[in-house]
Design a protein around this motif. Sequence first.
Motif, PDB file in Angstrom:
ATOM      1  N   ARG A  20       8.447  -0.174   0.354  1.00 48.08           N
ATOM      2  CA  ARG A  20       9.349   1.702  -0.140  1.00 48.08           C
ATOM      3  C   ARG A  20       7.726   2.277   0.352  1.00 48.08           C
ATOM      4  O   ARG A  20       8.313   3.346   0.694  1.00 48.08           O
ATOM      5  CB  ARG A  20       9.060   0.992  -1.560  1.00 48.08           C
ATOM      6  CG  ARG A  20      10.327   0.431  -2.162  1.00 48.08           C
ATOM      7  CD  ARG A  20      10.349   0.676  -3.811  1.00 48.08           C
ATOM      8  NE  ARG A  20       9.503   0.141  -4.468  1.00 48.08           N
ATOM      9  CZ  ARG A  20       8.798  -0.522  -5.083  1.00 48.08           C
ATOM     10  NH1 ARG A  20       9.867  -1.819  -4.227  1.00 48.08           N
ATOM     11  NH2 ARG A  20       8.226  -1.008  -6.085  1.00 48.08           N
ATOM     12  N   PHE A  21       6.733   2.099   0.459  1.00 48.40           N
ATOM     13  CA  PHE A  21       5.724   2.847   0.836  1.00 48.40           C
ATOM     14  C   PHE A  21       6.198   3.384   2.599  1.00 48.40           C
ATOM     15  O   PHE A  21       6.791   4.103   2.802  1.00 48.40           O
ATOM     16  CB  PHE A  21       4.626   2.449   0.760  1.00 48.40           C
ATOM     17  CG  PHE A  21       3.107   4.153   1.202  1.00 48.40           C
ATOM     18  CD1 PHE A  21       3.358   5.084   0.045  1.00 48.40           C
ATOM     19  CD2 PHE A  21       2.955   3.391   2.514  1.00 48.40           C
ATOM     20  CE1 PHE A  21       2.799   5.357   0.694  1.00 48.40           C
ATOM     21  CE2 PHE A  21       2.327   4.395   2.104  1.00 48.40           C
ATOM     22  CZ  PHE A  21       1.788   5.697   2.089  1.00 48.40           C
ATOM     23  N   TYR A  22       6.522   2.136   2.949  1.00 47.81           N
ATOM     24  CA  TYR A  22       6.400   2.479   4.140  1.00 47.81           C
ATOM     25  C   TYR A  22       8.511   3.387   5.042  1.00 47.81           C
ATOM     26  O   TYR A  22       8.713   3.860   5.604  1.00 47.81           O
ATOM     27  CB  TYR A  22       6.719   1.234   5.485  1.00 47.81           C
ATOM     28  CG  TYR A  22       4.625   0.930   5.980  1.00 47.81           C
ATOM     29  CD1 TYR A  22       4.467   1.279   7.016  1.00 47.81           C
ATOM     30  CD2 TYR A  22       4.174   0.673   4.838  1.00 47.81           C
ATOM     31  CE1 TYR A  22       2.905   1.247   7.152  1.00 47.81           C
ATOM     32  CE2 TYR A  22       2.705   0.856   5.132  1.00 47.81           C
ATOM     33  CZ  TYR A  22       2.254   1.077   6.466  1.00 47.81           C
ATOM     34  OH  TYR A  22       0.901   0.992   7.041  1.00 47.81           O
ATOM     35  N   ASP A  24      10.115   5.224   2.304  1.00 43.78           N
ATOM     36  CA  ASP A  24       9.970   6.278   1.610  1.00 43.78           C
ATOM     37  C   ASP A  24       9.179   7.509   2.252  1.00 43.78           C
ATOM     38  O   ASP A  24       9.419   8.626   2.160  1.00 43.78           O
ATOM     39  CB  ASP A  24      10.079   6.316   0.320  1.00 43.78           C
ATOM     40  CG  ASP A  24      11.375   5.417  -0.298  1.00 43.78           C
ATOM     41  OD1 ASP A  24      12.553   4.779   0.434  1.00 43.78           O
ATOM     42  OD2 ASP A  24      10.986   4.597  -0.982  1.00 43.78           O
ATOM     43  N   VAL A  25       7.863   6.627   2.116  1.00 50.09           N
ATOM     44  CA  VAL A  25       6.480   8.375   2.488  1.00 50.09           C
ATOM     45  C   VAL A  25       6.695   8.175   4.328  1.00 50.09           C
ATOM     46  O   VAL A  25       6.952   9.151   4.418  1.00 50.09           O
ATOM     47  CB  VAL A  25       5.093   7.317   1.493  1.00 50.09           C
ATOM     48  CG1 VAL A  25       4.021   8.315   2.151  1.00 50.09           C
ATOM     49  CG2 VAL A  25       5.549   7.877   0.266  1.00 50.09           C
ATOM     50  N   LEU A  26       6.796   6.869   4.817  1.00 49.86           N
ATOM     51  CA  LEU A  26       6.454   6.999   6.104  1.00 49.86           C
ATOM     52  C   LEU A  26       7.544   7.432   7.217  1.00 49.86           C
ATOM     53  O   LEU A  26       7.229   6.661   8.231  1.00 49.86           O
ATOM     54  CB  LEU A  26       5.638   5.927   6.588  1.00 49.86           C
ATOM     55  CG  LEU A  26       3.651   6.512   5.755  1.00 49.86           C
ATOM     56  CD1 LEU A  26       2.997   4.752   6.361  1.00 49.86           C
ATOM     57  CD2 LEU A  26       3.426   7.258   6.338  1.00 49.86           C
ATOM     58  N   CYS A  27       8.679   7.474   6.300  1.00 47.40           N
ATOM     59  CA  CYS A  27      10.185   6.886   7.431  1.00 47.40           C
ATOM     60  C   CYS A  27       9.970   6.024   8.105  1.00 47.40           C
ATOM     61  O   CYS A  27      10.456   6.377   9.045  1.00 47.40           O
ATOM     62  CB  CYS A  27      10.295   8.647   7.362  1.00 47.40           C
ATOM     63  SG  CYS A  27      10.189   9.984   6.182  1.00 47.40           S
ATOM     64  N   GLN A  28       9.893   4.892   7.828  1.00 47.93           N
ATOM     65  CA  GLN A  28      10.364   3.833   9.226  1.00 47.93           C
ATOM     66  C   GLN A  28      11.118   3.325   8.428  1.00 47.93           C
ATOM     67  O   GLN A  28      11.870   3.135   7.185  1.00 47.93           O
ATOM     68  CB  GLN A  28       8.310   2.868   8.754  1.00 47.93           C
ATOM     69  CG  GLN A  28       7.432   3.992   8.968  1.00 47.93           C
ATOM     70  CD  GLN A  28       7.697   3.902  10.589  1.00 47.93           C
ATOM     71  OE1 GLN A  28       7.502   3.165  11.604  1.00 47.93           O
ATOM     72  NE2 GLN A  28       7.378   5.254  10.772  1.00 47.93           N
TER      73      GLN A  28
END
Length: 146
Positions: A20-22, A24-28
Amino acid sequence: MKLTFHHLNISTHDVPGLDRFYADVLCQGDVPEMKALPTLDENALRSPVAFRGDGQVQFHLAETDLDLALRHGQAINPLERGHIAFRTDDIAAFKAHLEANGVRYADYGTTFTQYWHQIFFLDPAGTIVEVHQVIGSPYKNEEEDG
């Protein structure tokens, strides 16, 4: 013998949270072609790997597995703390290159997928490095990338 950077593997105890971090936050984005690379042995990986990327570099998000090397009789554990990975067009030549330079490696072959031959070794700082060669693929473009 050509080498190109392919992915960064990050080992974690929370793959869904890291995924989810990659996303949502890093837009991958998703890397759908990676989901078609099944493992040959159900003991190879204990849980699914999440794949994210930008179209060039991939992130392989895997569960930390401290027993992986022991299960496979290898000295290097690529899921103990993660690794960096390169793709080659000639794994045999690269292994000979390592041997000529006195670098020992763990040859996992096609343990994790029938489509990649993978080896792992340590750089002088102790970073785990993977080099793999695509040896077949359910996707035509994956073979062309190799």
